[in-house]
Design an enzyme around this catalytic site. Sequence first.
Site, PDB file in Angstrom:
ATOM      1  N   LYS A  13       0.834  -1.212   0.000  1.00 52.27           N
ATOM      2  CA  LYS A  13       0.000   0.000   0.000  1.00 52.27           C
ATOM      3  C   LYS A  13       0.868   1.262   0.000  1.00 52.27           C
ATOM      4  CE  LYS A  13      -2.054  -0.808   3.937  1.00 52.27           C
ATOM      5  NZ  LYS A  13      -1.421  -2.064   4.376  1.00 52.27           N
ATOM      6  N   ARG A  88      -8.895   0.911   9.124  1.00 53.30           N
ATOM      7  CA  ARG A  88      -8.450  -0.456   9.408  1.00 53.30           C
ATOM      8  C   ARG A  88      -9.516  -1.262  10.129  1.00 53.30           C
ATOM      9  NH1 ARG A  88      -2.601   0.581   8.922  1.00 53.30           N
ATOM     10  NH2 ARG A  88      -1.480  -1.367   9.128  1.00 53.30           N
ATOM     11  N   ARG A 127      12.014  -6.939   4.883  1.00 53.87           N
ATOM     12  CA  ARG A 127      12.029  -5.493   4.639  1.00 53.87           C
ATOM     13  C   ARG A 127      13.079  -4.787   5.507  1.00 53.87           C
ATOM     14  NH1 ARG A 127       6.466  -2.346   4.952  1.00 53.87           N
ATOM     15  NH2 ARG A 127       6.425  -3.130   7.088  1.00 53.87           N
ATOM     16  N   ARG A 160      12.268  -2.344  10.678  1.00 54.16           N
ATOM     17  CA  ARG A 160      11.219  -1.699  11.471  1.00 54.16           C
ATOM     18  C   ARG A 160      10.979  -2.523  12.731  1.00 54.16           C
ATOM     19  NH1 ARG A 160       6.004  -0.033   7.823  1.00 54.16           N
ATOM     20  NH2 ARG A 160       4.922  -0.987   9.565  1.00 54.16           N
ATOM     21  N   ARG A 171       0.127  -8.852  13.317  1.00 52.75           N
ATOM     22  CA  ARG A 171      -0.437  -7.853  12.392  1.00 52.75           C
ATOM     23  C   ARG A 171      -1.314  -8.522  11.338  1.00 52.75           C
ATOM     24  NH1 ARG A 171       5.016  -5.641  10.784  1.00 52.75           N
ATOM     25  NH2 ARG A 171       4.037  -4.259   9.265  1.00 52.75           N
TER      26      ARG A 171
HETATM   27  P1  AMP Z   1       1.503   0.526   8.673  1.00 47.91           P
HETATM   28  O1  AMP Z   1       2.696   1.368   8.437  1.00 47.91           O
HETATM   29  O2  AMP Z   1       0.289   0.966   7.899  1.00 47.91           O
HETATM   30  O3  AMP Z   1       1.807  -0.944   8.495  1.00 47.91           O
HETATM   31  O4  AMP Z   1       1.087   0.713  10.210  1.00 47.91           O
HETATM   32  C1  AMP Z   1       1.979   0.377  11.245  1.00 47.91           C
HETATM   33  C2  AMP Z   1       1.247   0.313  12.552  1.00 47.91           C
HETATM   34  O5  AMP Z   1       0.676   1.591  12.853  1.00 47.91           O
HETATM   35  C3  AMP Z   1       0.075  -0.651  12.615  1.00 47.91           C
HETATM   36  O6  AMP Z   1       0.467  -1.989  12.867  1.00 47.91           O
HETATM   37  C4  AMP Z   1      -0.730  -0.044  13.772  1.00 47.91           C
HETATM   38  O7  AMP Z   1      -0.121  -0.330  15.004  1.00 47.91           O
HETATM   39  C5  AMP Z   1      -0.562   1.455  13.539  1.00 47.91           C
HETATM   40  N1  AMP Z   1      -1.618   1.980  12.642  1.00 47.91           N
HETATM   41  C6  AMP Z   1      -1.479   2.457  11.382  1.00 47.91           C
HETATM   42  N2  AMP Z   1      -2.656   2.827  10.867  1.00 47.91           N
HETATM   43  C7  AMP Z   1      -3.584   2.571  11.817  1.00 47.91           C
HETATM   44  C8  AMP Z   1      -4.992   2.709  11.876  1.00 47.91           C
HETATM   45  N3  AMP Z   1      -5.717   3.185  10.840  1.00 47.91           N
HETATM   46  N4  AMP Z   1      -5.623   2.337  13.015  1.00 47.91           N
HETATM   47  C9  AMP Z   1      -4.948   1.864  14.069  1.00 47.91           C
HETATM   48  N5  AMP Z   1      -3.608   1.669  14.078  1.00 47.91           N
HETATM   49  C10 AMP Z   1      -2.919   2.031  12.962  1.00 47.91           C
END
Ligand code: AMP
Length: 216
Positions: A13, A88, A127, A160, A171
């Site tokens: 994404k 989400r 990654r 990360r 996740r």
């Molecule tokens: P991402 O970079 O999109 O994979 O997000 C990394 C982490 O950020 C996720 O595993 C969540 O802990 C938090 N996070 C990102 N977007 C959201 C969201 N819309 N709602 C809740 N937690 C989020």
Amino acid sequence: MRIILLGAPGSGKGTQAEKLTFDFGLLQISTGNLLRQAITDGTKIGKKAKAIMAAGDLVSDEIVLDLIKMSLSSSSNQNSFVLDGYPRNISQAKSLEELLTDLDLPLDYTVLIDVDSDTLIKRLSGRRICSKTGKTINIYFSKQSEIDQCIEAGGELIQRTDDNLESIINRINVYKEQTEPLIDYYKLNGLLKVADGNSEIEIVNKQLIQAIGIQI
Ligand code: AMP
């Protein structure tokens, strides 16, 4: 154009959102990036989010909604955006709908980037981010020359904190339980498009652009 990119962690994404931003000038709103920045800046939100993110759980709906509101209101380009990582869960989708109705900025599409589970795990566990260039590299998929470029620039390959196996599995489970129901939600709204995300970045990008029949 206003779109949501929906997909599991590791589905690409962020990469595709960056490309849409670069190629078509859409504003990229990534809640994951905003939260990581808050952690780096040591803000109140960052302090609340740090442990939750490291474990791979979801940060509270109120916090992420505030981040979305702030991003939209601080941009001069709020008419055209790509949301990456938001919503989400169903409650976030409903809040988003209310917000966009209030702003008179209805969504055009939600695109699901569909990727097999095995590929997701390899993408996430392999990654790395180059500490010097900020480029994302994958130790399984990237060319050796891309890795060398980072090292030669004096960079290190950083993982990360939520890309360890325990957090990756959590996740993906959180995605299945809380985020996947959004597929039916947007299908019922008539907004859902699907792109096969298993291929290379450029091929997925072409599919994505085809799916939304880009007229930006
Ligand atoms: P991402 O970079 O999109 O994979 O997000 C990394 C982490 O950020 C996720 O595993 C969540 O802990 C938090 N996070 C990102 N977007 C959201 C969201 N819309 N709602 C809740 N937690 C989020």
